[in-house]
Design an enzyme around this catalytic site. Sequence first.
Site, PDB file in Angstrom:
ATOM      1  N   LYS A  69      -9.614 -15.214  15.120  1.00 27.39           N
ATOM      2  CA  LYS A  69      -9.657 -14.608  13.781  1.00 27.39           C
ATOM      3  C   LYS A  69     -11.036 -14.134  13.360  1.00 27.39           C
ATOM      4  CE  LYS A  69      -5.647 -17.381  12.597  1.00 27.39           C
ATOM      5  NZ  LYS A  69      -5.122 -18.584  11.968  1.00 27.39           N
ATOM      6  N   ASP A  99       0.758 -14.556  11.989  1.00 26.24           N
ATOM      7  CA  ASP A  99      -0.370 -15.007  11.182  1.00 26.24           C
ATOM      8  C   ASP A  99      -1.179 -13.787  10.737  1.00 26.24           C
ATOM      9  OD1 ASP A  99      -2.729 -16.096  10.164  1.00 26.24           O
ATOM     10  OD2 ASP A  99      -2.642 -17.798  11.531  1.00 26.24           O
ATOM     11  N   GLU A 112       0.832  -1.201   0.000  1.00 23.37           N
ATOM     12  CA  GLU A 112       0.000   0.000   0.000  1.00 23.37           C
ATOM     13  C   GLU A 112       0.862   1.245   0.000  1.00 23.37           C
ATOM     14  OE1 GLU A 112      -2.814   0.226   3.184  1.00 23.37           O
ATOM     15  OE2 GLU A 112      -3.454   2.239   2.627  1.00 23.37           O
TER      16      GLU A 112
END
Lengths: 426, 426, 426, 426
Positions: B243, B318, B113
Site C-alpha cells: 500500500k 482492499d 465521481e
Amino acid sequence: MTDTTSPVAPAAPPLTRAELVRSLAAGERRFHELPKDLSPEEAAAIRRQALEQMTRTPLKNIAHHSLDVHRASKRNCENFIGVAQIPMGIAGPLRVRGKHLDGEVYVPLATTEAALVASTNRGCSAIRAAGGAVVRAEDVGMTRAPVFRTSGIVQTQAFLQWIKDNEDEIRAITEGTSNHLHLLEVRPYAFGSTVFLRFRFDSGDAMGMNMVTIACDRAVNELIEPATGVACVGLSGNYCVDKKPAAINFQEGRGKRIYAEVILDAGTLHHNLKTNARDLVEVQYRKNLLGSIAAGSLGFNAHYANVLAALFIATGQDPAHVVEGSMGVTCIEARGPDSVFASVFMPDVPLGAIGGGTALDTQREALALLGVAPDPERPGDAALRLAEIAGAIVLASELSLMAAFTSQDLARAHEKLGRQSLTLPT
Amino acid sequence: MTDTTSPVAPAAPPLTRAELVRSLAAGERRFHELPKDLSPEEAAAIRRQALEQMTRTPLKNIAHHSLDVHRASKRNCENFIGVAQIPMGIAGPLRVRGKHLDGEVYVPLATTEAALVASTNRGCSAIRAAGGAVVRAEDVGMTRAPVFRTSGIVQTQAFLQWIKDNEDEIRAITEGTSNHLHLLEVRPYAFGSTVFLRFRFDSGDAMGMNMVTIACDRAVNELIEPATGVACVGLSGNYCVDKKPAAINFQEGRGKRIYAEVILDAGTLHHNLKTNARDLVEVQYRKNLLGSIAAGSLGFNAHYANVLAALFIATGQDPAHVVEGSMGVTCIEARGPDSVFASVFMPDVPLGAIGGGTALDTQREALALLGVAPDPERPGDAALRLAEIAGAIVLASELSLMAAFTSQDLARAHEKLGRQSLTLPT
Amino acid sequence: MTDTTSPVAPAAPPLTRAELVRSLAAGERRFHELPKDLSPEEAAAIRRQALEQMTRTPLKNIAHHSLDVHRASKRNCENFIGVAQIPMGIAGPLRVRGKHLDGEVYVPLATTEAALVASTNRGCSAIRAAGGAVVRAEDVGMTRAPVFRTSGIVQTQAFLQWIKDNEDEIRAITEGTSNHLHLLEVRPYAFGSTVFLRFRFDSGDAMGMNMVTIACDRAVNELIEPATGVACVGLSGNYCVDKKPAAINFQEGRGKRIYAEVILDAGTLHHNLKTNARDLVEVQYRKNLLGSIAAGSLGFNAHYANVLAALFIATGQDPAHVVEGSMGVTCIEARGPDSVFASVFMPDVPLGAIGGGTALDTQREALALLGVAPDPERPGDAALRLAEIAGAIVLASELSLMAAFTSQDLARAHEKLGRQSLTLPT
Amino acid sequence: MTDTTSPVAPAAPPLTRAELVRSLAAGERRFHELPKDLSPEEAAAIRRQALEQMTRTPLKNIAHHSLDVHRASKRNCENFIGVAQIPMGIAGPLRVRGKHLDGEVYVPLATTEAALVASTNRGCSAIRAAGGAVVRAEDVGMTRAPVFRTSGIVQTQAFLQWIKDNEDEIRAITEGTSNHLHLLEVRPYAFGSTVFLRFRFDSGDAMGMNMVTIACDRAVNELIEPATGVACVGLSGNYCVDKKPAAINFQEGRGKRIYAEVILDAGTLHHNLKTNARDLVEVQYRKNLLGSIAAGSLGFNAHYANVLAALFIATGQDPAHVVEGSMGVTCIEARGPDSVFASVFMPDVPLGAIGGGTALDTQREALALLGVAPDPERPGDAALRLAEIAGAIVLASELSLMAAFTSQDLARAHEKLGRQSLTLPT
C-alpha cells in the site's frame, strides 16, 4: 463524456418495462440508452433486472439502499443500479488539538479490513491518554497542469514571459469561473518543445478538482491559446499530478498538507499500546526509514493508506486520492529514556467538505458526525477541520500498528530466541 | 489488536439499552465495551443511538443496509454502526480476450465521481468495436518482508547463507500454515545491520496478505529466529511493500501483473471516441510520458486509480491497494497512418476472489455479475479472471479519458487559435 | 563511430607541418583529418599549434605529459592534444579487513577539491584506531539491456518463452565473444510492444561494459533476431542502466556491490574525529535519512561521489560511473552509550583492474600503489581488491565529513545558543 | 578538517630527506606530518619516494607534471604527490547559438573512453550542418540546506515565520560574507521535529558551493540560532542536495539549468549521422523514454554523464557534480516526414569559471580555449558561456550515440531478419 455514438432508439410507441429489460438483456440496447422519461429508480430497476437475467445473479442487496437516486445518478454515477454497502465502524473518541478543531470526535471508518477499526481505536486511546494530538493542516490548494506544445526553447521562453506578464488577466479569467477559487500560483516546467503550467488554486471547502479544471479550460481556450498561438495539447499534462504518486506533490504539496504529532510517555506506551520506547524507535528505524529506502518507496510510513481510505469512503471523498495520501513520513523519536515523540506528515491530501460524494446520504451523516459543516462565512474551514481529523486519525492508526509490530512480534521473538547464534567475531 | 486496556465493566445486573446508550454518550464506556451477549445488530443500534445523542445527527441512512451484520462485524469492521452506501453503476459490455475470460461482461463500478462510469462505458464501446481487449494476467504472488537486525555484514552473510541452505524447511513451515500457499521466492536485501527477507507466495484465489503474514510469522518465530539467533525487528519491514508506491513493486511486481491492449482503427477512433490517431499519440507523448517524467511520478498513465478504485470497492477488494495499482505505463503508438496500438501495464495489482470484503453481500453480487467464482479444482483462476477484467476495464477507461483530452480540448483549441503567435525564428 | 563524412584531402604532395596547422586553423580541414602517416605525437602537436593560433592560447601545460601517446590516442582519446593534469594526493594508511585485502594501503586520490584528501585521511586514522574497516564486495556483474519491438503481449510472451528455452544457446554465443565473460542472468521487462532483456555477465577483472556490449550485439544479431523475427531497436535500452541513477540498479546491483563498516568507540570518536556518538547519530538521522527522504534522493549518504570520483580518476576508472556509485545508504547507529556502528553500502560500483583507462601511465602507477594486479589464475580478484579499497575509503571519507558537521557546526552552534527560544508549550 | 590528532614530531635537529622518507615508509610519521618548512615540491618528492619504497612502485609518471605545486597543494589537494594525467582530445568546431556565445568553439574533453571524442565530434558536424545548436542557460543558483531540530510542529511554524519575517537580515548577513553572493530564496521543508532551509544564491562566475556554505554557516551561527534558540544539527541537511541524484534538484534546478536543441533534416541525418528520422525517433521512444521509465531512472537520456565528465575534468569543474548533471531529458521528435527536432534538458549542472580546479594550469588553458574568461564587469557571464557550451556539446554527443544505435544496430538487424517469426495472430 457520455457515449452518444449509438443513437437512442426512436421512441414511437413507448416500450414496456419488460420490453426494455429484454432489449437490454439481448444486447440490442445499451445500458445508458433507456428512455429519458423513466424515473432514475425505474431505470435502475430495469438495468438490474436485465443483469439478473443475463447473469442469473440476484442483485437484491445492491438494490437495497436509501440514496436519493435522482441526485446520485445525476451527480455521482451513471448507469446507476444500486450501491455497494461498505461496513462502517466508529473509532474514538479522538482528541484533536488543532486550529479548526480542539476537542474530541468519533470517527466513522468504512472498511472491509478486519482489525483496522479496533487497532485505530487503540491508537485513539493512546492519544487521549497523552492529552491529544497536536495537528496543523495547511491549505496548499488544488492543482491542474495543462500541457502545451511550442516550437522550442525560444518560443517557450517567450510563452513563459507572456504568462508572467499576464498573470492578472489569467487570475481574472480563472477566478471568474467560480466564486470559490483563488489563483495562488502558476508554476511552469518546460523542456524540449513541451511546457507545463501547474495552476494552483485555493478552492475553499471543495476538494476542487472539477472547478480547477473548468477554470484552466477557460483560461487556456479563451485567453492563453488565442493570445499566444501556442497550442494546448491536453488540459491535464500529468504535472498536476492527480491520483499518481509523484515527487512534485511530495515537494510542493497538493490539497492539504497535514502534520500531526504526540508525545507518549512510558506509561501510555505500556498500558495503551503494550510497547516501549526502545522497541518502537527500532521498528520505526528499520521499517519506516530503512525499509522504505530499500524499497524505493515514496511512503515512509506503515499504513497511511488504510485509514485514509476508510475515512475517505465514509465521508464521500474520492478514494483514488488515497494514492496521493499514502505518501508521507512518520517519525518516532526517543524523548528522554522512556518516552517517544511520534509524528505523521502527509504533504498531499486532497479532500473537501462539499461537492463530489459528500452530499450522498450516508456520507453526509458521516460528515455531520465529525462536525464538518461548511460555513459560507468561513470558506475552507470545514475542509481544514476534516484535514485535521484525517491527520490525527492517521497518527492513531499508525501508532497502533507500529506498536503491534513490537508487542506481538518482537516480544514473542525475544522469548524464543535460542542460545545458538550466527554472530561471528568481526 | 483490539483495545483491551479498559476492562469491560462488571456485568452484575444487565444494563438496559437506554443505560448503555447513556453510558456511551457520557463517555463512561467505550464503543467496544458493550456486553458480549448483545447481538451485533443491537450493539450497532446502541452505538448509533449514542452517536446521535452526542452529535445530534440522525444516522438513519447509515443504519439502512442489508448486510449480514454478524459476519461483517466479526470479519470486516469492529465497532460496527452501519454502512456507507456507494453508488454503483454498470459499464459494458466489456469484451475481454484473455486466458481466463474470453467473452463479454458487464462491470459494476462503485464510485461517486461523475462521468467515470459514462466515460468508461464509452471506452468499452470502442474496445468492442475493435473486437475486444487482449489481456494477460500473471500471478506474481503476494509478498511480506520481515526485517532483521544483525551485528553487521559478516553475520548478515552467514544469515543469508543459512536462509539459502534452509529453503526447504522454510517452505515446509510456511506452506504448513495454509493449504493455499506456495512459497515462490525469498528475496533478500541487506545493508548495515539490517536484513530484509521478501517472501513471495502464490496464494490461490485469495489476495493473500493475511495468510502470508501468518506464514511469515510462523517461519520467523519458530524456525528462523531460534535457529539463527538473529532477531526479527518487525514482521513487515516495508520491503514488502504494502500500500505504498515503490520501485521494488514496479520492478518485481506484486499481486497480479496485468497487460491489456487493443488496436483501434480510424473509424473506431472517430465514431466511438471522437478522436484520431495523431492527436491521441500526441497527448500520450506529452502527458503520460513527458508529464509523468516532469512530475517524478511512478504512474505513467492518465487515471488507472479511478476505475480501479471503483472496481475494488464494488467487488470487496482492499481500496488501499489502489495505491499500488496506480503505478504502471500506458502506451499509445501509431500503427500505420490512422490506427493506434493502445496498451496498459499494471505491475502491482493485489486482488482476490475470496477473503477480505468479497463475502459481503453487495460485493458478492458484484463478483457474481462478473462470473468470478472460485473453483477449488482450479485455485487462482477466479482471481485471474478478475485481474483480466481489471486490465480490460482500466484500458477502456484510459482510452476514453485520453480521447476526451483530444476531442474536447484540442479540437476546441484548434478552432480558436488566433493569428497572432509567439513563434520566433530560431 | 569516427566522423568520415568529410573525405580526407587527396594526399598528392605531402603537406608540411605548417601547412597542416594552417589548414586546421582555417577550418579547411577537421582535426581528425590529419594524414595517417603522422606519428600521434606530431598530430597532437599540430592540433595544439592550430588551436593556439585560433584561440591565442598557449597550451604548454596540456602538452606537458609522459603518456604513451600512441596507446592513449588509439585506445582512450581521439583527436589527442595532451592531458589534463589532476592533482593527486595520498590518504592512509587505510586498514582494510576484506576477503581480497587484509592489510594497509595508501590510497591515491586525484582531486581538485580542497580538504577532501585531508578529511579522508582523518577518516583513515579513525578506522585504523578501530582496527580496520570490515569490507565485503560482491561481483554482481556488468549489464546491458537491448530493447526489442514486438506486436504486443502475445508475441512478447512467445518471445520471452523463446529466450528462456534457448538460454544455453544464448550463453554459448555470448560467452564465445570473450574468454572473460560468463553469462549470469537474462532479466526481462516488458510492456506494450516493448521488451527489454537485461543481460548480466561476470567480466572478471574488467569493468566489462564494452565486452558485454559486443556479446549482446552478437547474440542479438546472430541468434535472437534471426530466430525470432523480433526486431532489436537499440543495443542499449536504458534498462541496463549505464551512468544514470536508477531504481533497477539500486535493487539489482551492478558492477560491484560493496559493504564496509566499522565500530568506533568514544575515544576514537573524540580523539580522531572530534565528535561523539550522540551528535553523530543525530546528524546521520536528520541529514542522511530524513534529508535524503525530503529531497527525493537515491543517495542516502553524505558524499560517496566525492571520494569515489577521486579514486576513479586516479586509477583509470570511468568517472561517469560515479553517477551510479553515488547511490547507497550510510548507517550510523548507537552501540552502547558511547560507541557507534558506521557502515556504507554501495549497490552499484562499476570498476575494473584492466581495460579502459587502467593501462595509462599514471593510472597504472596508482593501481600498483594499491597492489591491484590482475592475476590470470584468479580472474576477478584484482577488481574485487579495488572494490574493497573503494568501500573502505568511502567509509573513511564519509565518517570524517559526518564528524565535521558535528564538531565544527554543532559545537559552535551549541556555544552560541542564546537564552531566547521559540519553544512554545504544545 | 585536516588531521591534527597526531602531533607533528618535535623539530629539534632538522631531519634529512632520507630520514623523512624512512620515517614515512616505516609508518612512524604520517604523510601530512612533514616539516612545514619543506617546499611543497620537496614534500611531494619525499612522499613519492616513501611510497616507492613501501610498494616497490616507481611513480615517475605521477611525478611528471607542470602544475604550480604550491597552489595545487594548498588549494586543491593535500598530501600532494603528483598528478593523474588524463588524455585530452578536441571536438568541434561546435556551433553554439546562445545568449553568451554565438559562434564556434573547439571543445577540450579529458577522457579515457575510446570513441567518446570521435563520436562527439561527429555530433558537432551534424550540428554545424544544421546551422548550430540553439542553447539557453539559466542561472538557478547554488544551494545549501542546513537542517534544524525543533520541538515539533508548533515550534516549526514559529521558526518558519521568524525566517520569513527576518529575510532582510538573513540576506544582509549572508551577502556580507562575499561580494559575489546574492540570496535568491530560502525554501523550507519540514516534518516531525526537523526543518530544512534550502538557501539558494546567485554566486556569479563561481560554482559557489564553498561560498554558499560559508554564508549559511554565518547566518546560522550568528543570526538564526541565537535569535530563535532552534539548534542547527548540520550545515548540510541533504535537502541541498549536493552530488546525489534527487527529485528536488530535478524540480527546482541547481547550478545552471540548460536547454539545447537543433533541427536536423534528412540530408544531415543521412550524411552526418548515417541515420534517418524514423529510426532515431523509435530509439528515442523505446530507450530514453520507455527504458528509463522501466529502469526507474532520473536520467531520460543516453549518456549525458559521459561528455559532461570529460568537459568537467578538462576545465577544472568538480567531477562529482556529474552525478547531478546526469539527470535530464532528451527529446527527439519527428518534424515533417524526414526531419527531427532534438533537444537536451539538464536541470542541474553546477559549474564555474573561477574557483575550484579552474585555476590549475592545464584547466586554465582548457577554459581559455573555450573563451571562458570572467569579466568583473559582467559577473556570471563566463560561467553561463561555459554552461551554453556544456549544453551544446552534450547535445552533440547525445545525437551521435543515438544515431549509432540506429545505423549500426538497427540496420544490421534489419538485413539479417529471417523469415521465421514469432508473430502470432492476436
